[in-house]
Design an enzyme around this catalytic site. Structure first.
Site, mmCIF file in Angstrom:
data_model
loop_
_atom_site.group_PDB
_atom_site.id
_atom_site.type_symbol
_atom_site.label_atom_id
_atom_site.label_comp_id
_atom_site.label_asym_id
_atom_site.label_seq_id
_atom_site.Cartn_x
_atom_site.Cartn_y
_atom_site.Cartn_z
ATOM 1 N N GLY A 1 -2.149 4.707 -4.035
ATOM 2 C CA GLY A 1 -2.589 3.416 -4.499
ATOM 3 C C GLY A 1 -2.017 2.474 -3.963
ATOM 4 N N ASP B 1 -6.496 -0.456 7.410
ATOM 5 C CA ASP B 1 -7.439 -1.656 7.661
ATOM 6 C C ASP B 1 -8.444 -1.737 6.716
ATOM 7 O OD1 ASP B 1 -5.872 -2.233 9.983
ATOM 8 O OD2 ASP B 1 -7.148 -1.111 11.484
ATOM 9 N N THR C 1 0.716 -1.321 -0.146
ATOM 10 C CA THR C 1 0.174 -0.104 0.139
ATOM 11 C C THR C 1 0.810 1.321 -0.033
ATOM 12 O OG1 THR C 1 -0.144 0.074 2.463
ATOM 13 C CG2 THR C 1 -1.882 -1.061 1.261
#
Length: 130
Positions: A51, A78, A46
């Site tokens: 992105g 998360d 990530t």
């Protein structure tokens, strides 16, 4: 010990900072295959608003993030993980679409306050359609 655990994982999703620490370089796209600790493992790194990168053992997918009005970023990682797992469990989604969906989940989480600011499928689809 962490590497023993990573060899058991089907999916490994580190953030950019963790990937850099593990790789010893910030050139993640050129070295992402080194984060795959066993054949068949999916690696997704990530990178916040930029992105994510996904490696499936054959190709690297560079999937751009979504532009949203950010209120707070707590819980975005998360939310990304939850979206990724949802996508993996949805057999109709390609790996690229899973990355886009997970990016949208993380982006939506940033539009409100708190780690539990998660959207429903319609709200996530609104981001995907932009």
């Amino acid at each position: 010990l962490i590497f023993d655990a990573l060899r058991l994982a089907d999916v490994f999703i580190p953030c950019k900072a963790a990937a850099i620490e593990l790789l010893g370089t910030d050139e993640i796209s050129k070295n992402i295959e080194k984060l795959q600790y066993r054949k068949g493992q999916i690696v997704a790194v990530t990178s916040g608003s930029h992105g994510c990168l996904i490696y499936d053992g054959e190709k690297v997918l560079d999937i751009p993030g979504f532009s949203v009005d950010v209120v707070e970023t707590t819980g975005a990682g998360d939310a990304f993980h939850a979206g990724f797992v949802y996508g993996l469990l949805n057999s109709k989604m390609s790996l690229y679409d899973i990355g886009r969906f997970a990016n949208a989940c993380g982006a939506y989480c940033c539009t409100g306050i708190g780690a539990r600011y998660n959207g429903n499928i319609e709200q996530i689809n609104e981001i995907l359609e932009r």
